[in-house]
Motif scaffolding. Structure first.
Motif, short mmCIF file in Angstrom:
data_model
loop_
_atom_site.label_atom_id
_atom_site.label_comp_id
_atom_site.label_asym_id
_atom_site.label_seq_id
_atom_site.Cartn_x
_atom_site.Cartn_y
_atom_site.Cartn_z
N LYS A 1 -3.94 5.17 -6.54
CA LYS A 1 -4.66 6.32 -7.09
C LYS A 1 -4.48 6.38 -8.61
O LYS A 1 -4.99 5.55 -9.32
CB LYS A 1 -4.20 7.60 -6.41
N SER B 1 1.63 6.22 -3.27
CA SER B 1 0.56 5.23 -3.40
C SER B 1 0.33 4.97 -4.88
O SER B 1 0.22 5.91 -5.67
CB SER B 1 -0.72 5.80 -2.77
N ASP C 1 6.35 12.17 -1.67
CA ASP C 1 5.15 11.40 -2.02
C ASP C 1 4.58 12.05 -3.28
O ASP C 1 4.08 13.18 -3.23
CB ASP C 1 4.16 11.46 -0.85
N THR D 1 -1.08 9.70 6.39
CA THR D 1 0.35 9.94 6.61
C THR D 1 0.53 10.75 7.89
O THR D 1 1.46 10.53 8.68
CB THR D 1 0.97 10.67 5.41
N ASN E 1 -2.45 16.44 -0.92
CA ASN E 1 -3.85 16.06 -0.87
C ASN E 1 -4.35 16.36 0.53
O ASN E 1 -3.88 15.73 1.47
CB ASN E 1 -3.93 14.55 -1.20
N SER F 1 0.85 -1.20 0.00
CA SER F 1 0.00 0.00 0.00
C SER F 1 0.88 1.25 0.00
O SER F 1 2.08 1.17 0.29
CB SER F 1 -0.90 0.03 1.25
N GLY F 2 0.25 2.39 -0.27
CA GLY F 2 0.99 3.65 -0.17
C GLY F 2 1.44 3.90 1.26
O GLY F 2 2.53 4.44 1.48
N THR G 1 2.15 10.87 -5.18
CA THR G 1 0.90 10.18 -5.50
C THR G 1 -0.01 10.95 -6.46
O THR G 1 -0.53 10.38 -7.42
CB THR G 1 0.12 9.90 -4.19
N GLU H 1 4.65 15.99 0.20
CA GLU H 1 3.87 15.56 -0.98
C GLU H 1 4.03 16.59 -2.08
O GLU H 1 3.95 17.80 -1.82
CB GLU H 1 2.39 15.43 -0.63
N ILE I 1 -5.03 -1.82 -4.16
CA ILE I 1 -4.19 -1.03 -3.26
C ILE I 1 -2.73 -1.42 -3.50
O ILE I 1 -2.42 -2.61 -3.61
CB ILE I 1 -4.55 -1.33 -1.79
N GLY I 2 -1.85 -0.43 -3.58
CA GLY I 2 -0.43 -0.75 -3.76
C GLY I 2 0.43 0.48 -3.51
O GLY I 2 -0.08 1.61 -3.50
N ILE J 1 -8.89 8.75 -4.33
CA ILE J 1 -8.68 9.75 -5.39
C ILE J 1 -8.10 9.03 -6.60
O ILE J 1 -7.65 7.88 -6.49
CB ILE J 1 -7.73 10.90 -4.94
N1 PLP Z 1 -0.25 9.35 -0.01
C1 PLP Z 1 -1.29 10.08 -0.45
C2 PLP Z 1 -1.03 11.45 -0.99
C3 PLP Z 1 -2.59 9.57 -0.41
O1 PLP Z 1 -3.62 10.31 -0.86
C4 PLP Z 1 -2.79 8.27 0.12
C5 PLP Z 1 -4.15 7.69 0.21
O2 PLP Z 1 -5.14 8.38 0.03
C6 PLP Z 1 -1.68 7.55 0.57
C7 PLP Z 1 -0.42 8.11 0.49
C8 PLP Z 1 -1.83 6.18 1.14
O3 PLP Z 1 -2.01 5.26 0.11
P1 PLP Z 1 -2.74 3.86 0.26
O4 PLP Z 1 -4.19 4.16 0.47
O5 PLP Z 1 -2.42 3.16 -1.02
O6 PLP Z 1 -2.16 3.17 1.45
#
Ligand code: PLP
Length: 428
Positions: free
Chosen positions: A206, A203, A182, A113, A157, A84-85, A184, A153, A215-216, A372
């Motif tokens: 998304k 992540s 990050d 996070t 988000n 997962s992220g 993502t 990030e 999920i990854g 997202i």
């Molecule tokens: N980083 C960001 C910016 C995210 O939006 C998310 C999840 O919404 C994550 C990390 C975590 O990722 P995951 O849901 O794949 O564990």
């Protein structure tokens, strides 16, 4: 195959055809283990004298294609896929920090996070110092000799103010602190390594997957951070590791390239904590990745149109989208993002929280869910969901106000997206 173009990389990097069957689609290697050729082969693999497949908790050929493709897309040296992220964020730090160490992080973070940094890492003895991302110098001021990384990030988000990657990476590189980004919400729009970041932890759930089915997470090593030159700061990479017969990672991995960080993460953290990506999910994420650049174009185009629509709407008090920002946030967005401002858009209603809830409950096409980057349009109220475990002050620091509604704009026809927003706003 080498190309500098994302559109080509996502279709071709890391796989041409299966070595044994010539299959063109990446095969799903649904196996726990891999037969050794001999006892010598087995012991060479375990001793890292030869690289090869042992056990799918640590490596798998399907995952390997995803790792190679994302490495190529980001211009890195090597990558590690994880379950997962969240696992990517946690492990990117645990790989170089332990009890008594600290990390300096931007406050503009995804709520999960934030929880990891505020509670779980400190419970493991790793302090996280939160600083305002508007001021790059705040990172320098919060640094001491126990600081092991900076974290932020790219397109946070839900704050959506692009992080000053270049400025903070430069501060870090001077004193030997790697910047972990990050990426993502900005894969396909920003390549953080080009701005000086050392590591990416994202992540894949998304935009990379893009279809809301798996999920990854991924950690990517730029291969450009000199861990050896800052040996005192990184004992985890520069002193003998008792869990691997005393290997000193920067030495042991040198023949394979500048990838000590990511190999160590794979053969110690993934081995011990055990959060691998399932090969079935790697396949689905690869499938999504193959159209990432094309999808991002449409996500961005549609989100721009939504931002302009909301900005002019009489019931909306504030619209949050990089296209509507001015001054430094806009300059950073333009300097770092290419091809668009991403697919996320936030807004607040003049009549506040209750109107926001009515708006979400009135949506007919948009899905109301906690994700997202899906091909479908999505909406959520972060203060009562994704960021609900934060205190009101912490929510504000991450960019979440009571009335904030977050939209993840999908790939539907823009007329249908606007029509759904319009009818829900009418009722709000
Ligand atoms: N980083 C960001 C910016 C995210 O939006 C998310 C999840 O919404 C994550 C990390 C975590 O990722 P995951 O849901 O794949 O564990």
């Amino acid at each position: 195959m080498t190309s500098k173009h994302a559109e080509t990389i996502v279709l071709h990097a890391g796989h041409r055809k299966d070595a044994s069957t010539n299959a063109v689609a990446v095969p799903i290697y649904q196996t726990t283990s891999f037969q050794f050729d001999s006892t010598e082969h087995a012991s060479n693999l375990f001793a890292l004298k030869e690289l090869g497949n042992i056990y799918s908790r640590i490596m798998n050929p399907t995952n390997d294609v995803l790792e190679q493709r994302l490495t190529a897309l980001e211009g890195g040296a090597a990558a590690l896929s994880v379950g997962s992220g969240q696992a990517a964020s946690a492990m990117s730090i645990q790989n170089i920090a332990s009890v008594g160490d600290n990390v300096v992080s931007s406050t503009a973070l995804y709520g999960g996070t934030w929880n990891l940094f505020k509670n779980t890492l400190p419970n493991m003895g790793i302090e996280v110092r939160f600083v305002d991302p508007h001021d790059p110098e705040a990172f320098a001021n919060a640094t001491d000799d126990k600081t092991r990384a900076y974290y932020a990030e790219t397109l946070p988000n839900p704050k959506l103010e692009v992080f000053p990657i270049k400025e903070v990476a430069e501060i870090g590189r001077k004193i030997g602190v790697p910047l972990i980004m990050d990426n993502t919400a900005a894969h396909g729009l920003c390549r953080p390594f080009e701005h000086g970041a050392a590591i990416i932890a994202s992540s894949c759930t998304k935009y990379i997957g893009g279809h809301g089915n798996s999920i990854g997470g991924i950690i990517i090593d730029s291969g450009t951070f000199d861990w050896e030159a800052h040996a005192d700061r990184f004992p985890a990479l520069n002193t003998p590791d008792p869990s691997y017969h005393g290997a000193v990672w920067v030495e042991a991995i040198k023949p394979l390239g500048p990838i000590a960080y990511i190999i160590k993460a794979r053969v110690t953290l993934l081995r011990d904590l055990g959060a691998p990506l399932a090969p079935q999910n790697a396949f689905l994420l690869i499938q999504g990745l193959e159209t990432l650049p094309l999808r991002m174009e449409r996500h961005c185009e549609n989100a721009n149109a939504v931002a302009a629509y909301l900005n002019d709407h009489p019931k909306v008090s504030k619209t949050i989208h990089p296209s509507l920002m001015s001054g430094e946030p806009r300059r950073r967005a333009d300097a770092v993002l290419s091809g668009g401002y991403g697919g996320l858009c936030g807004f607040e209603l003049k009549s506040g929280l209750e109107a926001g809830k009515t708006f979400i409950d009135s949506l007919e096409m948009f899905y109301h869910l906690a994700n997202i980057g899906d091909a479908r349009s999505l909406a959520i109220h972060p203060a009562s969901t994704t960021h609900s475990q934060l205190t009101p002050e912490e929510q504000l620091a991450t960019g979440v106000t009571d009335g904030y509604v977050r939209l993840s704009i999908g790939l539907e026809h823009i007329d249908d997206i606007i029509a759904d927003l319009a009818q829900a706003l009418d009722k709000a």
